[in-house]
Design a protein around this motif. Structure first.
Motif, PDB file in Angstrom:
ATOM      1  N   ALA A  94       3.171  29.201  12.429  1.00  0.00           N
ATOM      2  CA  ALA A  94       3.893  30.451  12.703  1.00  0.00           C
ATOM      3  C   ALA A  94       3.293  31.183  13.893  1.00  0.00           C
ATOM      4  CB  ALA A  94       3.867  31.343  11.459  1.00  0.00           C
ATOM      5  N   GLY A  95       1.979  31.191  14.004  1.00  0.00           N
ATOM      6  CA  GLY A  95       1.320  31.822  15.146  1.00  0.00           C
ATOM      7  C   GLY A  95       1.647  31.129  16.456  1.00  0.00           C
TER       8      GLY A  95
ATOM      9  N   ALA B  71       3.578  33.044  19.443  1.00  0.00           N
ATOM     10  CA  ALA B  71       3.027  33.110  20.798  1.00  0.00           C
ATOM     11  C   ALA B  71       4.003  32.535  21.815  1.00  0.00           C
ATOM     12  CB  ALA B  71       1.697  32.366  20.858  1.00  0.00           C
ATOM     13  N   LEU B  72       4.667  31.457  21.450  1.00  0.00           N
ATOM     14  CA  LEU B  72       5.669  30.881  22.355  1.00  0.00           C
ATOM     15  C   LEU B  72       6.848  31.818  22.554  1.00  0.00           C
ATOM     16  CD1 LEU B  72       5.962  27.069  21.626  1.00  0.00           C
ATOM     17  CD2 LEU B  72       5.618  28.155  23.828  1.00  0.00           C
ATOM     18  N   ALA B  73       7.272  32.477  21.503  1.00  0.00           N
ATOM     19  CA  ALA B  73       8.396  33.413  21.611  1.00  0.00           C
ATOM     20  C   ALA B  73       8.035  34.584  22.520  1.00  0.00           C
ATOM     21  CB  ALA B  73       8.805  33.913  20.230  1.00  0.00           C
ATOM     22  N   VAL B  74       6.830  35.124  22.358  1.00  0.00           N
ATOM     23  CA  VAL B  74       6.386  36.228  23.217  1.00  0.00           C
ATOM     24  C   VAL B  74       6.275  35.742  24.668  1.00  0.00           C
ATOM     25  CG1 VAL B  74       4.435  37.756  23.725  1.00  0.00           C
ATOM     26  CG2 VAL B  74       5.242  37.503  21.374  1.00  0.00           C
TER      27      VAL B  74
ATOM     28  N   LEU C  34       7.119  19.091  18.061  1.00  0.00           N
ATOM     29  CA  LEU C  34       6.547  17.788  17.715  1.00  0.00           C
ATOM     30  C   LEU C  34       5.200  17.935  17.015  1.00  0.00           C
ATOM     31  CD1 LEU C  34       7.357  15.685  20.899  1.00  0.00           C
ATOM     32  CD2 LEU C  34       8.398  15.489  18.644  1.00  0.00           C
ATOM     33  N   TRP C  35       4.357  18.814  17.523  1.00  0.00           N
ATOM     34  CA  TRP C  35       3.047  19.052  16.917  1.00  0.00           C
ATOM     35  C   TRP C  35       3.203  19.590  15.494  1.00  0.00           C
ATOM     36  CZ3 TRP C  35       1.105  23.747  15.273  1.00  0.00           C
ATOM     37  CH2 TRP C  35      -0.217  23.724  14.848  1.00  0.00           C
ATOM     38  N   SER C  36       4.127  20.515  15.307  1.00  0.00           N
ATOM     39  CA  SER C  36       4.338  21.111  13.988  1.00  0.00           C
ATOM     40  C   SER C  36       4.835  20.085  12.984  1.00  0.00           C
ATOM     41  CB  SER C  36       5.327  22.274  14.078  1.00  0.00           C
ATOM     42  OG  SER C  36       4.821  23.277  14.910  1.00  0.00           O
ATOM     43  N   VAL C  37       5.793  19.274  13.380  1.00  0.00           N
ATOM     44  CA  VAL C  37       6.311  18.237  12.487  1.00  0.00           C
ATOM     45  C   VAL C  37       5.200  17.251  12.128  1.00  0.00           C
ATOM     46  CG1 VAL C  37       7.905  16.281  12.334  1.00  0.00           C
ATOM     47  CG2 VAL C  37       8.698  18.477  13.212  1.00  0.00           C
ATOM     48  N   ALA C  38       4.418  16.840  13.125  1.00  0.00           N
ATOM     49  CA  ALA C  38       3.319  15.911  12.862  1.00  0.00           C
ATOM     50  C   ALA C  38       2.294  16.524  11.919  1.00  0.00           C
ATOM     51  CB  ALA C  38       2.654  15.495  14.175  1.00  0.00           C
ATOM     52  N   ALA C  39       1.970  17.791  12.123  1.00  0.00           N
ATOM     53  CA  ALA C  39       0.993  18.458  11.252  1.00  0.00           C
ATOM     54  C   ALA C  39       1.517  18.570   9.822  1.00  0.00           C
ATOM     55  CB  ALA C  39       0.656  19.839  11.806  1.00  0.00           C
ATOM     56  N   LEU C  40       2.790  18.848   9.665  1.00  0.00           N
ATOM     57  CA  LEU C  40       3.369  18.975   8.327  1.00  0.00           C
ATOM     58  C   LEU C  40       3.476  17.633   7.609  1.00  0.00           C
ATOM     59  CD1 LEU C  40       6.121  21.652   9.026  1.00  0.00           C
ATOM     60  CD2 LEU C  40       3.999  21.958   7.720  1.00  0.00           C
ATOM     61  N   LEU C  41       3.658  16.556   8.361  1.00  0.00           N
ATOM     62  CA  LEU C  41       3.768  15.231   7.746  1.00  0.00           C
ATOM     63  C   LEU C  41       2.414  14.587   7.469  1.00  0.00           C
ATOM     64  CD1 LEU C  41       6.811  13.745   9.682  1.00  0.00           C
ATOM     65  CD2 LEU C  41       6.755  14.642   7.356  1.00  0.00           C
ATOM     66  N   GLY C  42       1.344  15.168   7.978  1.00  0.00           N
ATOM     67  CA  GLY C  42       0.011  14.651   7.705  1.00  0.00           C
ATOM     68  C   GLY C  42      -0.318  13.405   8.504  1.00  0.00           C
TER      69      GLY C  42
END
Length: 179
Positions: free
Chosen positions: A13-14, A18-21, A54-62
């Motif tokens: 979420a952070g 940060a990307l949105a800002v 891509l990073w978020s999906v990879a982190a969530l999938l372990g």
């Protein structure tokens, strides 16, 4: 897929906050800019959004998600490296097939948890295979340069990058480099 902890979700979420800002600031800053500058800056911004997803999906999938992401990155980097090294005719299709098969096998060994085998299998097998294939297929013309280039490209782009996956095993108390 392992359990998703709250810290990981807050970190994701952070990242997106940060990307949105940053996106809002960039849009305001580019209001009165030339079209070519806007196009270039927006292109780089799109890349950051794609990388974040891509990073978020990879982190969530372990482990599996990280493995797929790193394998894709390895093979894309290797493809660019091989373009700099030599032509595909100089390298040879069999050598490229061995490189791809070895890389896939290496990542599969890591996902399967066979860390001890993964640490030695790719370096030794590719060294032997590349030496034999290059010697039998193309003779001596450019042998050392291309064979060494293939080997060290695989070591840097596949073997080196894949070692970040060993961090998944540190928490479990395993010794990744012990056979």
């Amino acid at each position: 897929m392992g359990s998703i902890n709250a810290s990981l979700l807050w970190m994701i979420a952070g990242t997106f906050a940060a990307l949105a800002v940053g996106t809002a600031i960039r849009l305001v800053a580019l209001r009165n800019s030339a079209a070519d500058i806007v196009h270039k800056r927006m292109g780089s911004l799109k890349v950051w959004w794609v990388l974040a997803v891509l990073w978020s999906v990879a982190a969530l999938l372990g482990l599996v998600g990280a493995t797929v992401l790193l394998a894709i990155a390895s093979f894309l980097a290797l493809r660019e490296y091989l373009r700099l090294l030599a032509t595909s005719e100089q390298i040879g299709r069999i050598a490229i097939a061995c490189l791809v098969a070895g890389g896939i096998g290496h990542y599969l060994l890591i996902v399967a948890g066979a860390i001890a085998v993964a640490t030695w299998c790719l370096p030794i097998s590719l060294l032997v295979l590349f030496g034999a294939i290059r010697a039998s297929a193309s003779g001596v013309e450019g042998y050392i340069r291309t064979t060494a280039g293939l080997y060290w490209g695989a070591m840097l782009m596949i073997y080196g990058l894949s070692h970040s996956l060993f961090l998944f095993f540190v928490d479990e108390g395993t010794e990744p480099l012990v056979g």
